[in-house]
Design an enzyme around this catalytic site. Sequence first.
Site, mmCIF file in Angstrom:
data_model
loop_
_atom_site.group_PDB
_atom_site.id
_atom_site.type_symbol
_atom_site.label_atom_id
_atom_site.label_comp_id
_atom_site.label_asym_id
_atom_site.label_seq_id
_atom_site.Cartn_x
_atom_site.Cartn_y
_atom_site.Cartn_z
ATOM 1 N N GLU A 1 -5.113 -5.024 10.707
ATOM 2 C CA GLU A 1 -4.105 -3.998 10.954
ATOM 3 C C GLU A 1 -4.391 -3.299 12.272
ATOM 4 O O GLU A 1 -5.286 -2.436 12.330
ATOM 5 C CB GLU A 1 -4.123 -2.951 9.836
ATOM 6 C CG GLU A 1 -3.828 -3.505 8.467
ATOM 7 C CD GLU A 1 -3.263 -2.433 7.555
ATOM 8 O OE1 GLU A 1 -2.247 -2.704 6.930
ATOM 9 O OE2 GLU A 1 -3.827 -1.330 7.491
ATOM 10 N N SER B 1 3.751 -2.184 10.214
ATOM 11 C CA SER B 1 5.212 -2.243 10.374
ATOM 12 C C SER B 1 5.799 -3.602 9.982
ATOM 13 O O SER B 1 6.739 -4.084 10.615
ATOM 14 C CB SER B 1 5.616 -1.849 11.800
ATOM 15 O OG SER B 1 5.203 -0.516 12.082
ATOM 16 N N GLU C 1 -6.835 4.534 7.883
ATOM 17 C CA GLU C 1 -6.612 5.963 7.600
ATOM 18 C C GLU C 1 -7.837 6.577 6.918
ATOM 19 O O GLU C 1 -8.163 7.742 7.148
ATOM 20 C CB GLU C 1 -5.345 6.127 6.741
ATOM 21 C CG GLU C 1 -4.089 5.887 7.571
ATOM 22 C CD GLU C 1 -2.900 5.338 6.807
ATOM 23 O OE1 GLU C 1 -2.886 5.407 5.561
ATOM 24 O OE2 GLU C 1 -1.972 4.831 7.473
ATOM 25 N N GLY D 1 2.815 2.216 10.724
ATOM 26 C CA GLY D 1 3.793 3.284 10.512
ATOM 27 C C GLY D 1 4.514 3.713 11.772
ATOM 28 O O GLY D 1 5.187 4.748 11.791
ATOM 29 N N LYS E 1 0.143 4.233 -0.252
ATOM 30 C CA LYS E 1 -0.476 5.431 0.336
ATOM 31 C C LYS E 1 -0.211 6.616 -0.602
ATOM 32 O O LYS E 1 -0.256 6.451 -1.813
ATOM 33 C CB LYS E 1 0.022 5.623 1.759
ATOM 34 C CG LYS E 1 -0.172 4.333 2.590
ATOM 35 C CD LYS E 1 0.036 4.485 4.052
ATOM 36 C CE LYS E 1 -0.210 3.130 4.735
ATOM 37 N NZ LYS E 1 -0.134 3.157 6.181
ATOM 38 N N HIS F 1 -9.470 1.013 4.860
ATOM 39 C CA HIS F 1 -8.204 1.206 5.586
ATOM 40 C C HIS F 1 -8.448 2.149 6.765
ATOM 41 O O HIS F 1 -9.243 3.084 6.661
ATOM 42 C CB HIS F 1 -7.147 1.785 4.637
ATOM 43 C CG HIS F 1 -5.776 1.759 5.237
ATOM 44 N ND1 HIS F 1 -5.355 2.689 6.147
ATOM 45 C CD2 HIS F 1 -4.754 0.878 5.086
ATOM 46 C CE1 HIS F 1 -4.112 2.394 6.519
ATOM 47 N NE2 HIS F 1 -3.734 1.297 5.887
ATOM 48 N N ASN G 1 0.882 -1.176 0.000
ATOM 49 C CA ASN G 1 0.000 0.000 0.000
ATOM 50 C C ASN G 1 0.912 1.217 0.000
ATOM 51 O O ASN G 1 1.491 1.562 1.021
ATOM 52 C CB ASN G 1 -0.895 -0.020 1.243
ATOM 53 C CG ASN G 1 -1.736 1.247 1.352
ATOM 54 O OD1 ASN G 1 -1.794 2.033 0.404
ATOM 55 N ND2 ASN G 1 -2.377 1.434 2.489
HETATM 56 O O1 LIG Z 1 -1.712 -0.540 4.578
HETATM 57 C C1 LIG Z 1 -0.646 -0.674 5.183
HETATM 58 C C2 LIG Z 1 -0.564 -0.411 6.588
HETATM 59 O O2 LIG Z 1 -1.213 0.738 6.947
HETATM 60 C C3 LIG Z 1 0.757 -0.638 7.229
HETATM 61 O O3 LIG Z 1 1.641 0.425 7.018
HETATM 62 P P1 LIG Z 1 3.161 0.263 7.534
HETATM 63 O O4 LIG Z 1 3.664 -1.035 6.962
HETATM 64 O O5 LIG Z 1 3.874 1.451 7.009
HETATM 65 O O6 LIG Z 1 3.078 0.202 9.035
#
Ligand SMILES: O=C[C@H](O)COP(=O)(O)O
Length: 253
Positions: free
Chosen positions: A167, A213, A97, A173, A11, A95, A9
Amino acid sequence: MRKPIIAGNWKMHKTLGEAEQFYADVQGEIPDPAKVETVICAPYPFLYRLAGLSEGKAPSVGAQNMHWEDAGAFTGEVSPVQLKDLGVNYAIIGHSERREYSNETDETVNLKLKAALGHGIIPIVCVGETLEEREEGRTEAKVSGQVKAAFVEVSRGEAEQTVIAYEPIWAIGTGKTATSEEAGAVCRTIRNTLGELYGGETAAKIRIQYGGSVKPDNIGELLAQPDIDGALVGGASLDPESFLRLAEVAADE
Ligand SMILES: O=C[C@H](O)COP(=O)(O)O
């Protein structure tokens, strides 16, 4: 046997040139698609180009969101018909977010899930608890409730096409990963919830990813958990080498 699925992802990261370079770097290097399914969920403006570069070869291309209507007066939105027309076969739905910043609710997640399935798009449905919910012992109730709400009016056959991403919001993150045992336990809860909805045979076919993460050095132990079938990866999916390494570890599981 559930095939592992590694989804990046991105983002709101990368320019088009950087996205093209990523594809140039990873294409041909991805492990055997019979052993691992790989997807890059890129920002909308890159989807047409990346789907053209992918041409059905790994990694596949996914969106990070979609609307549930086929078309209409929804300024700024993108429909499943439009995604499918570009050759996009996956979409992240719900998601955390988007739930936090863009008014995504359990109801809109359900509408989007049904729309994706109706158009042959594989939905990656995200669920997860906040730190506060975990500390108050509400993780299982929260996640199970999100799964039940997402799958309202979704048939058994459709449910089998979906991917669920667990998640924990506090692990996204932040560099904090749930221990593999913690993540595995919640993924087992998700599978049990799917079993309540559809029966054990269907629940056993649905792939559940962990996200939060995930890195090349922790994915192995996460995938060793019996109910974790892949990962939804943010930061570590941006770098071609790291993405390839994640896919390689998953292919060897
Ligand atoms: O969609 C992915 C997640 O929000 C995980 O993000 P991350 O691997 O940067 O913690």
